[in-house]
Every structure is written in C-alpha cells, then in structure tokens.
Design an enzyme around this catalytic site. Structure first.
Site, mmCIF file in Angstrom:
data_model
loop_
_atom_site.group_PDB
_atom_site.id
_atom_site.type_symbol
_atom_site.label_atom_id
_atom_site.label_comp_id
_atom_site.label_asym_id
_atom_site.label_seq_id
_atom_site.Cartn_x
_atom_site.Cartn_y
_atom_site.Cartn_z
ATOM 1 C CG ASP A 9 -0.118 -21.908 -3.961
ATOM 2 O OD1 ASP A 9 0.711 -22.741 -4.364
ATOM 3 O OD2 ASP A 9 -0.593 -21.023 -4.705
ATOM 4 C CB CYS A 72 1.392 -25.647 -3.597
ATOM 5 S SG CYS A 72 2.825 -25.302 -4.626
ATOM 6 C CD GLU A 151 1.530 -14.795 -8.057
ATOM 7 O OE1 GLU A 151 1.681 -13.764 -7.382
ATOM 8 O OE2 GLU A 151 1.107 -15.867 -7.575
ATOM 9 C CB CYS A 185 -0.281 -25.056 -11.667
ATOM 10 S SG CYS A 185 0.190 -23.518 -10.833
#
Ligand code: DGL
Length: 258
Positions: A9, A72, A151, A185
C-alpha cells in the site's frame, strides 16, 4: 521453501489489512511494503500510480510469494493489469470483495462509497458493482482530507476534528438514504470504531477486512507456527513509525529503495 503473502500500500492502510491477516491467518509469513515516500496515492496521477505499483510489485518479487494482496484501492483501481502481468501468483484486490459484502449488507439498495479521488475517478467500484447488480443506487464520494489526517494519527474515537470531517462527508450520503457505506480506501479501516459509535445503524464495509476473508476462503492456509513477518518502507520518519505502531504495535521497519 518458505513462501510469503506479499502485501503493499502507500502506507498505513496496508497495515490494517496485515492486522486482519495476522488475526485470521496467524501462521502465514507476510512481507509488507509501505510506499510511504509517495503517500498519498489518491491525489497523484493515474500514470504515477501505475509506476509506483509496478515498482512495489518488482520489490515484492524478490521474495518467494504464494499470493499478493493489493491492499490499496487506488492502486488496484488504476493499475491492476500491470500488477497481474508482473506476478505469477494469485492476486487479491480489495474492490470486488468490498462490493460483494456491501451488496449482501444493504437492505434498501442504496450504497455509498468513501474513497480517494483517484479511486472514485477510475469508476472501478461502479463498474464492479454493475457487473454484480444493476438495481442498487450508488453514491460515491472523494474524501481527500481523510488520508492525511489518518497519517497524522488523528483517528481515536474521541477525535473531534476527525468526527467533524466524517460528518461533513457523510451527511449528504445519509440524506440520499444510504444504509451501507463502503470504506473504499484501506486507510479508512481505522475509522470503524468512530462509525460504530456515532452511526450504529449504518452498515460499514471495510475493504481491508473483506479482502482477507476472501484470501482465507481461497488460499491453502499454513498450519505450522513459525510465522515470519517483514515490514519494509520506502521512507521512514518518526511520525510514520509511531502511527504504524498504533495499528500493529510490535512493527519494526526496514527502509528500502524499490
Ligand atoms: N490506502 C490506499 C487506498 O486504499 C491509498 C491511500 C492514499 O495513499 O491516498 O486507496
């Protein structure tokens, strides 16, 4: 000879797949590659994603693979052909298993999709859905704010900023009457607890989890207890290491060029 399930990914999303894989197939050897240098994939061009995907597969091919999981959605939606051409083991993508699970879950035939811009633009979810069912209503939405926030590690159940962002994206889909939402996702899997707490009536389908169920059904599963797991990344920094450990706590990365 030792063989591995290869997984890749752009970053943390793939780890949610690996976490599920370890839970359901604890004895499998796993090689994971995070292309953290190029995250987020969702806002790049289709051509870039095709190059990144090819490089990721070429790297994983250094190992003896028994299967490859494209963890992904963006990569699968834009480069599945290149990926398949360059490996000679079964390739498992996230899109079809998620679509099948959503079709099973919906009662009113109205399904929503949260995904990256590039996944939505590819229309891969839509075409896959139409292959299986022509009657359901489908509402897809690009959610470009989510991957950067994830993230940064902003996904605890009481993160107000994340909750507000989810609301902003979800409200119009709920107004359209969806009863099922695909998290298209793999990063978004970390948001499941938030959905469960604030939207308990919504069926939430995680592409990260659905693919592992498919692998579990189709692959010859190892029984010996000597699982080896290797984690690679194309770039490592403190934040990425810390947030990765929020998903798999004993993770140790090796940095590589692919
Ligand atoms: N986790 C990936 C996906 O499933 C990519 C997210 C990104 O890097 O934008 O689409």
């Amino acid at each position: 000879m030792k063989s591995y399930i290869g997984v890749f990914d752009s970053g943390l999303g793939g780890l949610t797949c690996v976490r599920e894989l370890i839970k359901k197939m604890p004895h499998e050897n796993v090689i994971f590659l995070a292309d953290n240098k190029n995250v987020p994939y969702g806002s790049k061009t289709r051509e870039q994603i095709r190059v990144f995907s090819y490089n990721n597969v070429r790297f994983l091919n250094r190992f003896v693979l028994k299967a490859l999981i494209v963890a992904c959605n963006t990569s699968e939606a834009n480069a599945r052909d290149i990926i398949e051409e360059n490996v000679n083991v079964p390739v498992y993508g996230v899109i079809r298993p998620a679509v099948k699970a959503a079709l099973k879950a919906t009662k009113n035939g109205k399904i929503g999709l949260f995904a990256t811009s590039l996944t939505v633009k590819s229309k891969k979810y839509e075409t896959t859905l139409r292959e299986l069912n022509n009657d359901v209503r489908f509402y897809s939405l690009e959610c470009p704010k989510l991957v950067p926030m994830i993230e940064e590690g902003k996904f605890s159940v009481d993160d107000q900023e994340m909750l507000e962002t989810i609301r902003e994206y979800l409200d119009p889909l709920l107004e359209s009457g969806i009863d099922t939402l695909i998290l298209g996702c793999t990063h978004y899997d970390v948001l499941i607890d938030i959905f469960n707490r604030y939207y308990p009536k919504l069926n939430v389908v995680s592409s990260s989890r659905c693919v592992i169920d498919e692998v579990l059904n189709e692959l010859n599963i190892k029984e010996e207890k000597d699982a080896e797991r290797k984690y690679f990344t194309t770039s490592l920094d403190e934040r990425f290491d810390k947030v990765s450990k929020m998903i798999i706590n004993d993770i140790e990365y090796e940095t590589v060029d692919v």
